[in-house]
Design a protein around this motif. Structure first.
Motif, short mmCIF file in Angstrom:
data_model
loop_
_atom_site.label_atom_id
_atom_site.label_comp_id
_atom_site.label_asym_id
_atom_site.label_seq_id
_atom_site.Cartn_x
_atom_site.Cartn_y
_atom_site.Cartn_z
N ASP A 76 19.97 -49.02 34.75
CA ASP A 76 21.00 -50.00 35.09
C ASP A 76 22.00 -49.41 36.08
O ASP A 76 22.46 -50.08 37.01
N THR A 77 22.36 -48.15 35.89
CA THR A 77 23.29 -47.48 36.80
C THR A 77 22.69 -47.39 38.20
O THR A 77 23.35 -47.73 39.20
N VAL A 78 21.45 -46.97 38.29
CA VAL A 78 20.77 -46.89 39.59
C VAL A 78 20.68 -48.27 40.23
O VAL A 78 20.94 -48.44 41.43
N SER A 79 20.34 -49.28 39.43
CA SER A 79 20.25 -50.65 39.96
C SER A 79 21.60 -51.12 40.49
O SER A 79 21.67 -51.76 41.54
N THR A 83 22.35 -52.30 44.43
CA THR A 83 22.66 -53.69 44.76
C THR A 83 24.12 -53.89 45.11
O THR A 83 24.60 -55.01 45.09
N ARG A 84 24.80 -52.85 45.45
CA ARG A 84 26.23 -52.94 45.70
C ARG A 84 26.59 -53.91 46.82
O ARG A 84 27.68 -54.43 46.88
N ARG A 85 25.66 -54.18 47.73
CA ARG A 85 25.96 -55.08 48.85
C ARG A 85 25.75 -56.55 48.48
O ARG A 85 26.21 -57.42 49.18
N GLY A 86 25.06 -56.83 47.40
CA GLY A 86 24.73 -58.21 47.06
C GLY A 86 25.73 -58.91 46.17
O GLY A 86 25.64 -60.11 45.97
N LEU A 87 26.68 -58.19 45.62
CA LEU A 87 27.66 -58.75 44.69
C LEU A 87 29.06 -58.34 45.11
O LEU A 87 29.23 -57.38 45.87
N ALA A 95 30.19 -53.23 36.41
CA ALA A 95 28.92 -53.14 35.70
C ALA A 95 28.32 -51.75 35.80
O ALA A 95 27.78 -51.22 34.82
N THR A 96 28.43 -51.14 36.99
CA THR A 96 27.88 -49.80 37.17
C THR A 96 28.67 -48.78 36.35
O THR A 96 28.09 -47.86 35.77
N ALA A 97 29.98 -48.96 36.27
CA ALA A 97 30.80 -48.04 35.46
C ALA A 97 30.45 -48.16 33.98
O ALA A 97 30.36 -47.14 33.27
#
Length: 116
Positions: A76-79, A83-87, A95-97
């Motif tokens: 999930d962290t890698v995902s 996807t940081r540019r899409g949201l 979510a990544t944190a």
């Protein structure tokens, strides 16, 4: 880890019961989208299974569930990073944190289990 497992179950139940609200809180996406709601419920089922699996097991079972949680949270962290540019930035960062924090807790538990 017990508190993390309880949080997984609570988050999963909330996301399963109200997928539209869950996604809106995480991404600011509104409107009707059955596909999005389906994916949110899949996420919910995974969180419920990981949390309940850990809470309902002991000894070797808990070690296995902790490793499964570590794998999921790491992916999930890698995902999230990919996807940081899409949201919106705040949604991706949040979510990544959360995923990264859960992965860190899982890594500490797995490392402690290995060293025992």
């Amino acid at each position: 880890m017990t508190n993390l497992a309880r949080a997984r179950v609570a988050l999963g139940l909330a996301a399963f019961a109200a997928p539209k609200l869950t996604v809106k809180l995480m991404t600011s996406a509104g409107g009707t989208d059955p596909g999005r709601d389906y994916v949110a419920r899949m996420f919910a089922a995974r969180e419920i299974a990981l949390g309940a699996g850990y809470l309902l097991s002991d000894g070797p079972g808990r070690r296995l569930w902790a490793r499964a949680g570590l794998l999921v949270d790491s992916l999930d962290t890698v995902s999230g990073l990919r996807t940081r540019r899409g949201l919106p930035l705040w949604a991706t960062a949040g979510a990544t944190a959360v995923a990264g924090g859960a992965a860190a807790l899982g890594a500490a538990k797995v490392a402690r289990d290995i060293l025992r």
